[in-house]
Write an enzyme that holds these catalytic residues in place. Sequence first.
Site, PDB file in Angstrom:
ATOM      1  N   HIS A  82       0.878  -1.199   0.000  1.00 38.90           N
ATOM      2  CA  HIS A  82       0.000   0.000   0.000  1.00 38.90           C
ATOM      3  C   HIS A  82       0.906   1.237   0.000  1.00 38.90           C
ATOM      4  O   HIS A  82       1.728   1.395  -0.902  1.00 38.90           O
ATOM      5  CB  HIS A  82      -0.932  -0.112   1.210  1.00 38.90           C
ATOM      6  CG  HIS A  82      -2.076   0.865   1.251  1.00 38.90           C
ATOM      7  ND1 HIS A  82      -2.454   1.647   0.197  1.00 38.90           N
ATOM      8  CD2 HIS A  82      -2.945   1.178   2.277  1.00 38.90           C
ATOM      9  CE1 HIS A  82      -3.502   2.398   0.553  1.00 38.90           C
ATOM     10  NE2 HIS A  82      -3.812   2.125   1.812  1.00 38.90           N
ATOM     11  N   HIS A 137      -2.254  -2.189  -9.753  1.00 38.34           N
ATOM     12  CA  HIS A 137      -3.306  -1.629  -8.898  1.00 38.34           C
ATOM     13  C   HIS A 137      -4.531  -2.523  -8.986  1.00 38.34           C
ATOM     14  O   HIS A 137      -4.816  -3.065 -10.046  1.00 38.34           O
ATOM     15  CB  HIS A 137      -3.666  -0.209  -9.341  1.00 38.34           C
ATOM     16  CG  HIS A 137      -4.389   0.567  -8.291  1.00 38.34           C
ATOM     17  ND1 HIS A 137      -5.749   0.473  -8.106  1.00 38.34           N
ATOM     18  CD2 HIS A 137      -3.926   1.420  -7.342  1.00 38.34           C
ATOM     19  CE1 HIS A 137      -6.095   1.246  -7.092  1.00 38.34           C
ATOM     20  NE2 HIS A 137      -5.016   1.823  -6.604  1.00 38.34           N
ATOM     21  N   ASP A 165       2.461   5.718  -6.376  1.00 29.97           N
ATOM     22  CA  ASP A 165       3.709   5.657  -5.610  1.00 29.97           C
ATOM     23  C   ASP A 165       4.967   5.676  -6.475  1.00 29.97           C
ATOM     24  O   ASP A 165       6.070   5.815  -5.935  1.00 29.97           O
ATOM     25  CB  ASP A 165       3.717   4.391  -4.733  1.00 29.97           C
ATOM     26  CG  ASP A 165       2.733   4.498  -3.587  1.00 29.97           C
ATOM     27  OD1 ASP A 165       2.632   5.588  -3.015  1.00 29.97           O
ATOM     28  OD2 ASP A 165       2.067   3.502  -3.274  1.00 29.97           O
TER      29      ASP A 165
END
Length: 383
Positions: free
Chosen positions: A229, A269, A320
């Site tokens: 995450h 994702h 990210d």
Amino acid sequence: MAEEFDTDKYPHINQGLAGIVAFSTTKSFIDGQKGELIYAGYTIETLAENASFEEVCFLLWNDRLPNQQELDDLTRKLQQSRSLPEPVLNYIRDTSDTAEPMSVLRTAVSMLADSHEVDTDKAKVFRINKAISITAKMPTIIAAFDRIRNGKDIIEPLDSKSTAFNFLYMLNGEEPGEQAEKTMDLCLILHAEHGMNASTFTGRAICSTEADMFSAVTGSIGALKGPLHGGANQAVMNMLLEIEDKGDDPVEYIKERLAGKEKVMGFGHRVYKTMDPRARLLRKESKRLSKETGHEELYNWSEAILETMKSEKDIDPNVDFFSATVYYSMGIKPDLYTCIFAASRVSGWTGHYIEQAENNRLVRPRALYTGEKNLDWVPVEDR
Ligand code: SDX
């Protein structure tokens, strides 16, 4: 009435709760096929172009944009709430040299509950005030910890300026330029909210037990920490720095990882089947900043990794991936990246808390029991 467990009704397990709709929300919408993200009606591109983080906070707590007076009022309340209570400062001063920033943030946020009255008032305005208080203090905690671990004095927040400005000021001990403030503000906007991700789900589950907002945010920080995450941004930077250290070719490095069935951080994702729109926005920022700060090579490697992931696995980057080089170009240490994510996402977490609290039902799914039944008891000496 108690629900009977009926194995016909629960024929299979949705591992990772994939595809399960557990709540309704007005906070955000994701079109994973098209790569679109909306916060309470506004596309992420519109918000990135026009909004401030403070406006996004208001939006996520009230489901509408503030007028000027409301924005001024929220900004003032955030400014007045940034300072930390003494016990939290003492805790930060006492942390060990090896303390992980996300663990410190989690503990410090949990401690903030001590300086607040117990949650008895359930009116929305009180919940928003609590959200303001936590949101205001998280950047102060992160900056204070980083200064302490580097043997520097803690810098008090200013009673003026934005969240982004204050964070960079408290971290670096000097006022940021307009561009640096704008970049940090953009990062805070882009990370603020993202539907039923693991940390938001955790927070809503905690809220559903009627536990307080500090408990929910503390739990959410714990969930965000993991590398699958929010922890992925730090892992991305560590990967780029490892490539640099070893003098590896980034394409070969990635191919080797994939051949070894390893995950490449910052890619993939659960919802997006194309490029995450936040990654698109951060990619531009990464390109510009890397060039300006002499880290162009890191940006070029990122692009080479992106191409390799696309051609080898047809997997796109998530939020990210490019945030890592953006923060690195701003001179921020990699182990603070996930904390910055948290300092932004707290606006979404608390928005969801308020939403859940207003229409609550206890979160209580089932597990399919796969163990033995009716075993005979064997005394300990005979086992
Ligand atoms: C965030 O939920 C949110 O919205 C989160 C977030 C937010 O704003 O809140 O967007 C923020 O958490 C972004 C994600 C950060 N994590 C990473 O970058 C870690 C690396 N990514 C993965 O581990 C993975 O893609 C996940 C965890 C993000 C998603 O996991 P899923 O949906 O359970 O997918 P999976 O692991 O089952 O992968 C499906 C397939 C597999 O291949 P096959 O076994 O089917 O052949 O895709 C492959 C995986 O091996 N795959 C990857 C990969 N991601 C998926 N292969 C290599 N590298 C990757 N990164």
